[in-house]
Scaffold this active site. Sequence first.
Site: not given
Length: 288
Positions: A33, A68, A125
């Site tokens: 990654e 987090h 949302r």
Amino acid sequence: MKVVEQVDQLAEALASAQREALSSFGNGQMLVEKYLLKPRHVEIQVFADQHGHCLYLNERDCSIQRRHQKVVEEAPAPGLSVEQRRAMGEAAVRAAQAIGYVGAGTVEFLLDARGEFFFMEMNTRLQVEHPVTEAITGLDLVAWQIRVALGEALPITQEQVPLIGHAIEARLYAEDPAHDFLPATGHLALYRESAAGPGRRVDSGVEQGDSVSPFYDPMLGKLIAWGEDREQARLRLLSMLDEFAVGGLKTNLGFLRRIMATRRLRRPNWIPGLFRVIRISCYPCPAS
């Protein structure tokens, strides 16, 4: 996980990671990654109607986090250029249009030190931090949701989206900053909000005498400050935090004061990175 900064380090790091994986899990398969340097959490507010129109309402920086999770959000994102805003906004709109999205949504990105951004997720949302977007645009996003649900078209075009001043929001939680921000419960023996006024907004769901149980999110409220520039918004929010009072259980009120008063945050050229507490120091984030 191994971080490889030079090509000639790859073979050794890969072999080491495979040995550890085989030893721990019996499986040496690896994922490669991109590693993000000094990442920021920058998200784009998008809105789409039932007539095929979609636009972005600028961006929010949500890089100040604990465990987090976001704790302070601001709009617009400090140090973001007009070109970066446009590129991220247009990417967010494309993402919403690709799935035929209708209504309010938030497309979240990680932005690295090189100015590259990477898709993380989309929240379908309105989010807790939508008041800072309302503050810098003068738009009522809840009213927009209702009108879009009724089949009405968006009332403005992308070119008409305002960007006025700066806004910062702090989340007030019933939690214990000294013990890894664990949620706190108890009786609100004292709950006094800061005074409302120009550039000052408090959204809350509790009042003095209420009890905070372990069965719901521990957020007590949100303090939102707007200013003509970032420093005015910061000072206004700091004043609001000083006026606020909560008694009967532990909260992060004092912690929020320390964040907004820290010398690093006061720098005119301050650029956020993802932060962890209590020392408010940077930490590397896994690649998106």
